[in-house]
Design a protein around this motif. Sequence first.
Motif, PDB file in Angstrom:
ATOM      1  N   ASP A 138     -17.618 -55.201  59.396  1.00 32.60           N
ATOM      2  CA  ASP A 138     -18.642 -56.214  59.200  1.00 32.60           C
ATOM      3  C   ASP A 138     -18.137 -57.594  59.611  1.00 32.60           C
ATOM      4  O   ASP A 138     -16.956 -57.800  59.858  1.00 32.60           O
ATOM      5  CB  ASP A 138     -19.154 -56.223  57.762  1.00 32.60           C
ATOM      6  CG  ASP A 138     -18.066 -56.473  56.749  1.00 32.60           C
ATOM      7  OD1 ASP A 138     -16.890 -56.402  57.122  1.00 32.60           O
ATOM      8  OD2 ASP A 138     -18.387 -56.754  55.580  1.00 32.60           O
TER       9      ASP A 138
ATOM     10  N   PRO B 103     -17.890 -60.677  58.034  1.00 29.52           N
ATOM     11  CA  PRO B 103     -16.921 -61.471  57.264  1.00 29.52           C
ATOM     12  C   PRO B 103     -15.472 -60.991  57.399  1.00 29.52           C
ATOM     13  O   PRO B 103     -14.556 -61.808  57.521  1.00 29.52           O
ATOM     14  CB  PRO B 103     -17.405 -61.342  55.815  1.00 29.52           C
ATOM     15  CG  PRO B 103     -18.849 -61.046  55.926  1.00 29.52           C
ATOM     16  CD  PRO B 103     -18.989 -60.228  57.168  1.00 29.52           C
TER      17      PRO B 103
ATOM     18  N   GLY C 229     -20.249 -66.981  61.246  1.00 25.90           N
ATOM     19  CA  GLY C 229     -20.681 -66.417  59.977  1.00 25.90           C
ATOM     20  C   GLY C 229     -22.068 -66.864  59.569  1.00 25.90           C
ATOM     21  O   GLY C 229     -22.884 -66.078  59.079  1.00 25.90           O
ATOM     22  N   ARG C 230     -22.368 -68.125  59.784  1.00 26.20           N
ATOM     23  CA  ARG C 230     -23.691 -68.638  59.437  1.00 26.20           C
ATOM     24  C   ARG C 230     -24.771 -68.021  60.331  1.00 26.20           C
ATOM     25  O   ARG C 230     -25.856 -67.693  59.867  1.00 26.20           O
ATOM     26  CB  ARG C 230     -23.700 -70.146  59.558  1.00 26.20           C
ATOM     27  CG  ARG C 230     -24.962 -70.756  59.040  1.00 26.20           C
ATOM     28  CD  ARG C 230     -24.710 -72.119  58.522  1.00 26.20           C
ATOM     29  NE  ARG C 230     -25.943 -72.641  57.985  1.00 26.20           N
ATOM     30  CZ  ARG C 230     -26.014 -73.323  56.898  1.00 26.20           C
ATOM     31  NH1 ARG C 230     -24.922 -73.573  56.224  1.00 26.20           N
ATOM     32  NH2 ARG C 230     -27.149 -73.784  56.460  1.00 26.20           N
TER      33      ARG C 230
ATOM     34  N   TYR D  88     -25.423 -64.552  59.204  1.00 26.00           N
ATOM     35  CA  TYR D  88     -26.255 -64.564  57.997  1.00 26.00           C
ATOM     36  C   TYR D  88     -27.717 -64.759  58.373  1.00 26.00           C
ATOM     37  O   TYR D  88     -28.600 -64.092  57.846  1.00 26.00           O
ATOM     38  CB  TYR D  88     -25.789 -65.672  57.059  1.00 26.00           C
ATOM     39  CG  TYR D  88     -26.578 -65.734  55.778  1.00 26.00           C
ATOM     40  CD1 TYR D  88     -26.235 -64.928  54.704  1.00 26.00           C
ATOM     41  CD2 TYR D  88     -27.663 -66.585  55.643  1.00 26.00           C
ATOM     42  CE1 TYR D  88     -26.954 -64.970  53.530  1.00 26.00           C
ATOM     43  CE2 TYR D  88     -28.390 -66.637  54.479  1.00 26.00           C
ATOM     44  CZ  TYR D  88     -28.041 -65.837  53.420  1.00 26.00           C
ATOM     45  OH  TYR D  88     -28.758 -65.874  52.269  1.00 26.00           O
ATOM     46  N   ARG D  89     -27.977 -65.689  59.286  1.00 21.73           N
ATOM     47  CA  ARG D  89     -29.361 -65.955  59.692  1.00 21.73           C
ATOM     48  C   ARG D  89     -29.968 -64.785  60.439  1.00 21.73           C
ATOM     49  O   ARG D  89     -31.167 -64.520  60.328  1.00 21.73           O
ATOM     50  CB  ARG D  89     -29.420 -67.200  60.567  1.00 21.73           C
ATOM     51  CG  ARG D  89     -29.208 -68.464  59.795  1.00 21.73           C
ATOM     52  CD  ARG D  89     -29.306 -69.659  60.700  1.00 21.73           C
ATOM     53  NE  ARG D  89     -29.095 -70.881  59.949  1.00 21.73           N
ATOM     54  CZ  ARG D  89     -28.987 -72.063  60.499  1.00 21.73           C
ATOM     55  NH1 ARG D  89     -29.077 -72.191  61.812  1.00 21.73           N
ATOM     56  NH2 ARG D  89     -28.799 -73.122  59.761  1.00 21.73           N
TER      57      ARG D  89
ATOM     58  N   ILE E 222     -25.367 -59.498  58.198  1.00 23.38           N
ATOM     59  CA  ILE E 222     -24.473 -59.399  57.036  1.00 23.38           C
ATOM     60  C   ILE E 222     -25.203 -58.642  55.939  1.00 23.38           C
ATOM     61  O   ILE E 222     -26.362 -58.929  55.628  1.00 23.38           O
ATOM     62  CB  ILE E 222     -24.058 -60.799  56.543  1.00 23.38           C
ATOM     63  CG1 ILE E 222     -23.136 -61.452  57.551  1.00 23.38           C
ATOM     64  CG2 ILE E 222     -23.376 -60.720  55.188  1.00 23.38           C
ATOM     65  CD1 ILE E 222     -22.673 -62.827  57.166  1.00 23.38           C
TER      66      ILE E 222
ATOM     67  N   ARG F 274     -26.237 -58.226  52.564  1.00 24.79           N
ATOM     68  CA  ARG F 274     -26.310 -59.193  51.465  1.00 24.79           C
ATOM     69  C   ARG F 274     -25.929 -58.582  50.118  1.00 24.79           C
ATOM     70  O   ARG F 274     -25.591 -59.300  49.197  1.00 24.79           O
ATOM     71  CB  ARG F 274     -27.700 -59.805  51.413  1.00 24.79           C
ATOM     72  CG  ARG F 274     -27.951 -60.579  52.691  1.00 24.79           C
ATOM     73  CD  ARG F 274     -28.944 -61.673  52.517  1.00 24.79           C
ATOM     74  NE  ARG F 274     -28.969 -62.460  53.738  1.00 24.79           N
ATOM     75  CZ  ARG F 274     -30.014 -62.565  54.515  1.00 24.79           C
ATOM     76  NH1 ARG F 274     -31.129 -61.979  54.197  1.00 24.79           N
ATOM     77  NH2 ARG F 274     -29.952 -63.286  55.612  1.00 24.79           N
TER      78      ARG F 274
ATOM     79  N   LEU G  12     -22.218 -59.381  49.330  1.00 23.62           N
ATOM     80  CA  LEU G  12     -21.813 -60.750  49.029  1.00 23.62           C
ATOM     81  C   LEU G  12     -21.645 -60.937  47.524  1.00 23.62           C
ATOM     82  O   LEU G  12     -22.455 -60.469  46.734  1.00 23.62           O
ATOM     83  CB  LEU G  12     -22.861 -61.740  49.557  1.00 23.62           C
ATOM     84  CG  LEU G  12     -23.074 -61.774  51.066  1.00 23.62           C
ATOM     85  CD1 LEU G  12     -24.200 -62.732  51.399  1.00 23.62           C
ATOM     86  CD2 LEU G  12     -21.803 -62.182  51.771  1.00 23.62           C
TER      87      LEU G  12
ATOM     88  N   ASP H 103     -24.338 -65.901  46.987  1.00 18.86           N
ATOM     89  CA  ASP H 103     -25.166 -66.199  48.154  1.00 18.86           C
ATOM     90  C   ASP H 103     -25.685 -67.631  48.035  1.00 18.86           C
ATOM     91  O   ASP H 103     -26.777 -67.872  47.539  1.00 18.86           O
ATOM     92  CB  ASP H 103     -26.320 -65.203  48.232  1.00 18.86           C
ATOM     93  CG  ASP H 103     -27.054 -65.261  49.551  1.00 18.86           C
ATOM     94  OD1 ASP H 103     -26.657 -66.074  50.400  1.00 18.86           O
ATOM     95  OD2 ASP H 103     -28.008 -64.491  49.721  1.00 18.86           O
TER      96      ASP H 103
ATOM     97  N   ASP I  20     -29.004 -68.633  50.095  1.00 20.80           N
ATOM     98  CA  ASP I  20     -30.303 -68.052  49.787  1.00 20.80           C
ATOM     99  C   ASP I  20     -31.341 -69.132  49.490  1.00 20.80           C
ATOM    100  O   ASP I  20     -32.472 -69.066  49.962  1.00 20.80           O
ATOM    101  CB  ASP I  20     -30.181 -67.091  48.608  1.00 20.80           C
ATOM    102  CG  ASP I  20     -31.456 -66.299  48.394  1.00 20.80           C
ATOM    103  OD1 ASP I  20     -32.100 -65.952  49.411  1.00 20.80           O
ATOM    104  OD2 ASP I  20     -31.819 -66.040  47.234  1.00 20.80           O
TER     105      ASP I  20
ATOM    106  N   LYS J 164     -32.345 -70.967  52.605  1.00 24.97           N
ATOM    107  CA  LYS J 164     -33.155 -70.154  53.494  1.00 24.97           C
ATOM    108  C   LYS J 164     -34.637 -70.248  53.138  1.00 24.97           C
ATOM    109  O   LYS J 164     -35.502 -70.172  53.988  1.00 24.97           O
ATOM    110  CB  LYS J 164     -32.682 -68.703  53.408  1.00 24.97           C
ATOM    111  CG  LYS J 164     -33.361 -67.773  54.361  1.00 24.97           C
ATOM    112  CD  LYS J 164     -32.786 -66.395  54.216  1.00 24.97           C
ATOM    113  CE  LYS J 164     -33.693 -65.395  54.869  1.00 24.97           C
ATOM    114  NZ  LYS J 164     -33.329 -64.045  54.563  1.00 24.97           N
TER     115      LYS J 164
END
Length: 118
Positions: free
Chosen positions: A32, A34, A87-88, A91-92, A96, A98, A101, A104, A107, A110
């Motif tokens: 993954d 991360p 990483g960002r 996430y978007r 990733i 979730r 995690l 978060d 969240d 978002k």
Amino acid sequence: MTEVLHIVSLALILTGALLCLTAAIGLLRFRDVPTRLHAATKPQVLGLLLIVIAVGIELQSWAAVAFLIPVMLIQFATAPLSAHMVGRQAYRNGTIDRQELYADELDAAKQTPPAAGG
């Protein structure tokens, strides 16, 4: 004394190269984003630092050290920044998992658009 410095620099170069190799293997083997980011930044930066120290010891020149210091500073500045951006974006994109995690923090960001002021 110079033979001892040669041996020290050789050991540092080999250790740094091994760390860079483990970073490359980690990028290929981890599943993954991360964990891949961790493999891409931590051992690679430390491996480059050891190689730069070894080159400085081997050359024993202030001109070489003056050239190597900015190289390391740029590496220290860009590796965490690029890992953060990757990483960002992961996430978007939703790549990733979730559920994996622990926390978060993104969240809430978002749910509110960035231009809304909240």
